[in-house]
Design an enzyme around this catalytic site. Sequence first.
Site, mmCIF file in Angstrom:
data_model
loop_
_atom_site.group_PDB
_atom_site.id
_atom_site.type_symbol
_atom_site.label_atom_id
_atom_site.label_comp_id
_atom_site.label_asym_id
_atom_site.label_seq_id
_atom_site.Cartn_x
_atom_site.Cartn_y
_atom_site.Cartn_z
ATOM 1 C CG HIS A 1 -2.118 0.961 1.248
ATOM 2 N ND1 HIS A 1 -1.955 2.296 1.297
ATOM 3 C CD2 HIS A 1 -3.254 0.650 0.545
ATOM 4 C CE1 HIS A 1 -3.054 2.791 0.959
ATOM 5 N NE2 HIS A 1 -3.985 1.893 0.836
ATOM 6 C CG ASP B 1 -8.348 -4.483 -2.851
ATOM 7 O OD1 ASP B 1 -7.482 -3.391 -2.931
ATOM 8 O OD2 ASP B 1 -9.534 -4.203 -3.127
#
Length: 428
Positions: free
Chosen positions: A306, A363
């Site tokens: 991320h 996700d």
Amino acid sequence: MTSTISISIDGKTCECPMIIGSEGERALDISHLRAATGLITLDPGYGNTGSCQSAITYIDGEKGILRYRGIPIQEFVEHPNFVEVAWLLIFGRLPKKAELARFSVRLTDNAHLHEAMKHNFEGFPATAQPMAITSAMINTIGCFHSELFLPRDDPETEEAAARLISKIRTIAAFTYRKVRGLPYIYANPRLRYCANLLHMMFSMPYDEHVIDKEIEDAMNLIFILHADHEQNCSTSTVRMVGSSQANLFASCAAGVCALWGPRHGGANVAVLEMLERIHQGGLTAEKYIELAKRKDSDVRLMGFGHRVYKNYDPRARILQKTCEKVLKKLKIKDPLLDIARKLEELALNDSYFVERKLYPNVDFYSGIILRAVGIPTNMFTVMFVIGRLPGWIAHWKEQHDDPTTKIARPRQIYTGLVNQHYVPLDQR
Ligand code: SDX
């Protein structure tokens, strides 16, 4: 505490004020840098550049903190109500009972699409990507509600939000039905938000799909956890488009296109494809991890890493637990969950991922839950759109309400040819 920082070059100086946020974040305001010194900054991917000041969401990537209007996301887990969180993000506080009731009625009253829109769905091939349909349909519903293109006050914003947040469900459900050649199922006014989505997707004219409360809660939680996330790629797109005074519907339609990419919202699809590829024996988990570490392979461990979180994505932690609850409730033993756990265990013990602070993100587990609920992989990112829509509306409103907003127009550094002249065609 330093209140300004001087930047000097060639005898010119810019005094840059220090901006300090309510959580102590610090930024250098360089809005007068070019005028004072001729200098601009360069920051591809904007990893070090703030585009705005915002009061909607706060992330601490090092500590794995995510708060909506100051409330930690963990506090929504016990009573997941996506509609309430949507109102919180857009209007800045939790709705009072009467406000929540009013907003819920508005969502119920706005679940239908104009009958003429059915022809729009028919115009798409059965192979059409659901995200393409979704983006097109958001602009289409705008055509039926152009009086709410640029909401002027909170009541108009609430009506526009209700129409978008309600109708995006119907768009998603009709898209799912259309590509399968199934009859459209209309919203049932007696069902709550998430239950109505699953009803419109999975019921048949002769057979009402019964939604279990635990599954309904899981869908509320998935949408809540996707609802906003500071200036991510798609939200920044909504702000960028909105900064030109483009209307709310067009700005959200643009956000859908940004979210589509596999490095952003499309990652939930890529995670399932990765897990399926391993499950079908194409690769072992160990082999996949090795490939993901190699620069010469275009393989990445999808659902990992991320831009902001350099610790566990707090949403991933919650979704991992939700995933296990949902599979247990539905009595599903999904081998993909075992593969996901194996990949996580391998990565969290591998120096490549540890050194780069790559952890599971939102996700990594969401797709396994959606799959268990019966939602097909190619609809996963549309589910992300449903969740993120309130965040896009909140950011569009925050920017639209700010009288100091300017059109977003980044600079660049030119590196092309210089001193070129036109050469007539017969001399080239
Ligand atoms: C979302 O921004 C948001 O808030 C997004 C989001 C939201 O709610 O809106 O949180 C939703 O988009 C979550 C992220 C979903 N994407 C994925 O899961 C795709 C896989 N992840 C990566 O593509 C990547 O981690 C990004 C895109 C998410 C972040 O990339 P960055 O911050 O630009 O990091 P980078 O590409 O500069 O990588 C740094 C290093 C590189 O190696 P080195 O050059 O240092 O040797 O880490 C490596 C990268 O190669 N790396 C990975 C990796 N992610 C980064 N290596 C293998 N697998 C990965 N997943």
